[in-house]
Structures are given as C-alpha cells and as structure tokens.
Design a protein around this motif. Sequence first.
Motif, mmCIF file in Angstrom:
data_model
loop_
_atom_site.group_PDB
_atom_site.id
_atom_site.type_symbol
_atom_site.label_atom_id
_atom_site.label_comp_id
_atom_site.label_asym_id
_atom_site.label_seq_id
_atom_site.Cartn_x
_atom_site.Cartn_y
_atom_site.Cartn_z
ATOM 1 N N ARG A 172 -1.922 -6.462 -6.227
ATOM 2 C CA ARG A 172 -2.593 -7.603 -5.602
ATOM 3 C C ARG A 172 -1.613 -8.740 -5.313
ATOM 4 N N PRO A 175 -3.121 -1.554 -9.821
ATOM 5 C CA PRO A 175 -3.895 -2.351 -8.856
ATOM 6 C C PRO A 175 -3.735 -3.857 -9.056
ATOM 7 N N VAL A 227 2.208 1.819 -3.469
ATOM 8 C CA VAL A 227 1.163 2.356 -4.343
ATOM 9 C C VAL A 227 0.951 3.841 -4.070
ATOM 10 N N SER A 253 0.832 -1.210 0.000
ATOM 11 C CA SER A 253 0.000 0.000 0.000
ATOM 12 C C SER A 253 0.861 1.253 0.000
#
Length: 324
Positions: free
Chosen positions: A209, A205, A188, A185
């Motif tokens: 994952r 995204p 990102v 996270s």
Amino acid sequence: MSHSEPATEQSHRLPLTRPTKGSDAARAWLIGLLAGVLGLSPWWITGARLPLQNLWATQVWPDHMPLALLPLSQYELTTIVALLTVGGAAAGLSIRIWSPARRRLVTWCGVGGVFTVQLVATIQSFSVLHQGLAPGSMSSLYFGGLLAGVIGSMVAALVALVLISSRSTVKATIGCGLMAVPLTSWAVEWVVGVMGYINVPTAVPSIARWVPAILAGCALAWCGFLPARRLVAWVLNLAFLWVIPALFTSVQYVLGTRVSAGDLPEMLLMSRQILAATLGPDGGALPTLLLAVVIGLLGVGVRAVVSRRRSRQGVDSTGLAADS
C-alpha cells in the motif's frame, strides 16, 4: 624496443570508433526485447497456464489449461496492465541510463523490441483463448473486452517508455509517477509467483500500500522545484497516486464479481459508485499522498544542503589554491 614504442604510441592516438546507427538500433531493440520479457516474467515463472475461464467450452482442471503467455482473465486485468507497462518502463529507464546520442532512433527501436515480445504474447494467448471459449455472444464480448484491455495496456507501456527515456526531467518524473502503482503490483506478482498464493506473508499487502507513495516521493525529490515548470510533475504525480489505485480497485472489484457479469449498464454504475467512494475522503488516499509529499520535500531539502556544502568546499579550495 625502438620499433615497438612508436607503434604503441600510435595506437594510443587512434580515435575511438563511434557506434553506428545500426549498432545503436540493434542494441536498443535488444534492450526492448529483454525489457518486454522482464515485464512478463512474473507470470511466466508460475507456469503460464491460462487461468480458469467461466465461459470455457469444457470442464478442465487448472493444471490442464493450455499455456498462455498472458494471464487472460477478467480477474487478472490489473495484473495484465502491470506486466505490460513495466516492460515499457524498464526499456525507457535503460535508454535513459544509456543516454545515447541518437535518442529518437534508439527510443523507437526500444519500442519495437518491447512490442515484439508483447505482440507475440498477445497473438499466442488470444489464439488459445479463442480456441477454448464456448461459442456465443457472451464469449465474443468477453474476448473483445480483454483484447481492448491488452491494447490499452500496450499503449500505456508506450507512453511510459517515451516519458521515462526522455531527456526532460519533468517528463521522466511524470513517467515514474505513472508507473508507481503498476510497478508495485508487478513486484507483488513476483512475490506471489515465487512463494505461491498460500505462502505470501500477510505483511505484503500492507507494505504494498505504501510502496507507490515511496516511489512517487523519491521521483519528486529527484525532480525538485526549480525551474517552476517542474511543479507540473508534482501535481501530476500526486494525481496519479490518488486516481490510479482507485481505478485499479474499481476495475478489480467490478470485473471480479459475477453478480452483474454481462450487464454493462449495471457494471458501469457499480464502477462509478466504487470509484467515487475510493476517491472520496474515506478512500484512504490522503495518508499515501502526504507520505509522498513528505519524502519529496525531505529529498529536495537534503539535495539543497548537499549542494551548498559542495559549493562552499569548492570556494574554500579555490581560495586556498589562490593563497598558495
């Protein structure tokens, strides 16, 4: 020449000075300080404007919101977790690489450095939030909930730092598994901060994952199976990989909807339903768990083959030396 040579030889014989407790403590505190700044940097590069608030006392444009060192918002709670825990993990990793003799002293000084940054950011951000919120019970509940989330994230940062900096391979592996999802996270957020929300590639995204599974699998490969107690790290890392994404999804969905805002029983019911669905067989966790296991097993196998080759080369070289 006759006078200079003894002086040179004597200088080479002088013992190396060992670092003092004060120098180790100062270095560890600086490491923690820099790690805390690194953890918060994805938010700071965006301009660090406080996100728009539903309970703000006045109507304000996003660019006119005050500066805040933390992105305090119910929509950014998982981001706050990532920003704070990565700071602790970075400090722990630095201390582990350093491997100082005074491990306990250095660890707690590193904790002090990380918490210095995080405490300053917390005080500044909540002061700004308190000044701008409209008075009322909803604002107090909102303020208290965010504060509890930040404090919990700081405790998680402490746990990550202590685990990763430990001499124990099992503890360090558990710490890495605990940080796989928050670190993804955080990465990102870096991409979003540099490129902007609109310009983020659609593949990000999808890639994000699988990144936690890759990180957890690499940690398991480094840990290995033996001795048998290391299997605890395998079980916990896979559990983290299964549960933490589900928790992030549940929290983000529940806090991101305004339908049940302020209705605590309804929010708790919704969170349980989403968590159960995400943890279930249709939640999509099985492929990532399998990927982590495969990477871990392959890594252990490769390490075993390399170790055997090195041992054989050592035996061969010893035999050749004996024959000669």
